[in-house]
Design a protein around this motif. Sequence first.
Motif, PDB file in Angstrom:
ATOM      1  N   ALA A   1       0.833  -1.202   0.000  1.00  0.00           N
ATOM      2  CA  ALA A   1       0.000   0.000   0.000  1.00  0.00           C
ATOM      3  C   ALA A   1       0.868   1.252   0.000  1.00  0.00           C
ATOM      4  N   LEU A   2       0.838   1.951  -1.122  1.00  0.00           N
ATOM      5  CA  LEU A   2       1.647   3.163  -1.254  1.00  0.00           C
ATOM      6  C   LEU A   2       0.858   4.343  -0.725  1.00  0.00           C
ATOM      7  N   PRO A   3       1.563   5.416  -0.356  1.00  0.00           N
ATOM      8  CA  PRO A   3       0.795   6.622  -0.024  1.00  0.00           C
ATOM      9  C   PRO A   3       0.044   7.082  -1.266  1.00  0.00           C
ATOM     10  N   MET A   4      -1.193   7.473  -1.088  1.00  0.00           N
ATOM     11  CA  MET A   4      -2.002   7.844  -2.250  1.00  0.00           C
ATOM     12  C   MET A   4      -2.741   9.156  -2.014  1.00  0.00           C
ATOM     13  N   THR A   5      -3.126   9.786  -3.121  1.00  0.00           N
ATOM     14  CA  THR A   5      -3.990  10.960  -3.053  1.00  0.00           C
ATOM     15  C   THR A   5      -5.431  10.478  -2.935  1.00  0.00           C
ATOM     16  N   ILE A   6      -6.331  11.382  -2.635  1.00  0.00           N
ATOM     17  CA  ILE A   6      -7.749  11.036  -2.526  1.00  0.00           C
ATOM     18  C   ILE A   6      -8.269  10.470  -3.857  1.00  0.00           C
TER      19      ILE A   6
ATOM     20  N   VAL B   1     -22.575  11.136  -3.254  1.00  0.00           N
ATOM     21  CA  VAL B   1     -22.051  11.292  -1.891  1.00  0.00           C
ATOM     22  C   VAL B   1     -20.536  11.078  -1.921  1.00  0.00           C
ATOM     23  N   PRO B   2     -19.837  11.476  -0.845  1.00  0.00           N
ATOM     24  CA  PRO B   2     -18.373  11.338  -0.836  1.00  0.00           C
ATOM     25  C   PRO B   2     -17.929   9.912  -1.144  1.00  0.00           C
ATOM     26  N   GLY B   3     -16.839   9.809  -1.888  1.00  0.00           N
ATOM     27  CA  GLY B   3     -16.269   8.501  -2.186  1.00  0.00           C
ATOM     28  C   GLY B   3     -16.850   7.824  -3.406  1.00  0.00           C
ATOM     29  N   ASP B   4     -17.932   8.376  -3.968  1.00  0.00           N
ATOM     30  CA  ASP B   4     -18.547   7.799  -5.171  1.00  0.00           C
ATOM     31  C   ASP B   4     -17.642   7.963  -6.381  1.00  0.00           C
TER      32      ASP B   4
ATOM     33  N   LEU C   1     -15.525   8.466   3.371  1.00  0.00           N
ATOM     34  CA  LEU C   1     -14.594   9.597   3.360  1.00  0.00           C
ATOM     35  C   LEU C   1     -13.185   9.118   3.062  1.00  0.00           C
ATOM     36  N   PHE C   2     -12.615   9.611   1.987  1.00  0.00           N
ATOM     37  CA  PHE C   2     -11.232   9.305   1.652  1.00  0.00           C
ATOM     38  C   PHE C   2     -10.394  10.551   1.887  1.00  0.00           C
ATOM     39  N   LYS C   3      -9.111  10.336   2.198  1.00  0.00           N
ATOM     40  CA  LYS C   3      -8.252  11.471   2.495  1.00  0.00           C
ATOM     41  C   LYS C   3      -6.879  11.200   1.902  1.00  0.00           C
ATOM     42  N   SER C   4      -6.299  12.209   1.277  1.00  0.00           N
ATOM     43  CA  SER C   4      -4.948  12.040   0.747  1.00  0.00           C
ATOM     44  C   SER C   4      -3.976  11.778   1.882  1.00  0.00           C
TER      45      SER C   4
END
Lengths: 424, 171
Positions: A5-10, A119-122, A253-256
Amino acid sequence: MERHALPMTITEKILARHAGNRSVRPGDLVEVEVDLALANDITAPLAIRVFHELEAERVFDPEKVVLVQDHFVPNKDIASAAQVKMMAEFAEALGISHYFDLGEAGIEHVILPERGLVVPGDLVIGADSHTCTYGALGAFAAGVGSTDLGVIWATGKTWLRVPETILLVFEGQRPRWVGGKDYILSVIGRLGVDGASYKALEFRGGALEGLPMHHRFTMANMAVEAGAKNGIFHADAVARDYVREHASRSGELFKSDDEARYLRVEHFDVSDMEPQVALPNSPDNVAPISAVDPVRLDQVFIGSCTNGRLGDLREAFEVLKDRKVARGTRLIMIPGSPRVYLEAVREGMVEGFLKAGAVLGPPCCGPCLGGHMGVLGRGETALSTTNRNFVGRMGHTESRVYLANPAVAAASAVLGRIGSPAEL
Amino acid sequence: MDYEGRVWKFGDNVDTDLIIPARFLNESDETILAGHCFSELRPDFAEEVKQGDILVAGTNFGCGSSREHAPLAIKASGIRLIVAQSYARIFYRNAFNIGLPALEAEEPLEGLRDRIRVSVSLESGRLRDLESGRSYRVRPIPPFMREIIRAGGLVPYVKGRARAEGNWRLY
Ligand code: SF4
């Protein structure tokens, strides 16, 4: 084989989730499951043709297909009537629940969030370039053409290239008469109309905290004017309140990640920002209003998926109430949805607009795309709250269009020339 | 895949409103759309374009709206191939989806003018000016996009894949 799992953007996280991968990297081609697939009266007919060519029997999920009549309605002529009819019959035959006919329909990008469909994450795909508007809610949303959409209706999937992200950081205090439209115009002015081609734009920073949703929708909406694939915000308390009020789902909810990689970072200090204006004939031809000639205006338009929400009308109303539109200038206003219209009536704004001398149209795209209601004639000049001012966008190829925020548009209508509300 | 044809040369930032103005979008019949293609930018285009002609353009070709009517009108007018410096994302996708290859030039196409005959080879990534003999590099298209073009567009491609592997299930 699963990747570490790499760091990712939203944007990367939402794409990874919908591709069923733990992580994705910019440049990866991924097949994703689509949560919502949208078309309008112009793009649906071609998508319907594709759907039939595929010989699919059903749409992947009748709850996840949205059809909105908004471009050439109320039907502008016999040919558009045929397109609208085709869409209505398709919706009926395939049991599409979210089909918006006149009376319920407004501009697609105004009504989808209002009806709680995003909605968020869609992951939302629409056969309309301003589908990117929904990024304001922390969703991944991108425009495609009709063939892509017809294929999505038949399969529920599409392929996407994971975009690199440009991070845009806004700091400072929002000055009076300045807002999302001015922020995004400065972005487009700096990046250029192809500065973010194939890229994601991520909007962050202290200046965006507490920024009302309608400003965020405006910003995400115009991401495509810099060529971007999507524009996205993190769904903070303001967005979550909006979703709670309008939708039955709450979303994800996703977050960078803090270590997420960006192609580059651009900073904007809004504290000294003036209202911005895009001059003819390109949305990246941007200047602060004090540097723009006080050009005489034949027409002012306030509306569209960029600035046709209730908050936009309120800003225009602040300027217009108890004032009059200048002689020789037409002011056309179009509330973006029936709900926006009704609320504008309730708040007494419609009476104020009419007394000022504005003409109000039914919720639809109107003059934004130059085909219907308020088409510009040869040699005419308009100031508009829309998103594009290409040659001929709103009418004759020898007409000119300036883009600005609703308060500037209202002030310019009163002045009969380009001007700022601060002048009144 | 090789192409040979006459050039129609366009500049930078040719947007979809210039390719096909929105007021004509009350139609989706491509032959009617083709009749309005570039009507304001190049009023001679619709009349004089011939089957097999090649469209050459600058940067950000097809920017603006998502209207697939734009590549459809170009294709229905007879253009077989587009070579541009760069494209707007949605236009690029749409062109491949309807089976119209869109190539990116890797160097400026300055020497090319209207009506010059050129040949383009997708395999070698070369565009040759058949009058001056000068050649230009074009970027080879990704294998996935080549498959779509070979199939004749996204619709036959998806149908083929749904049949072959059941990966793209048709509902
Ligand atoms: S309001 Fe204008 S930009 Fe928005 S969807 Fe309608 S035509 Fe497109």
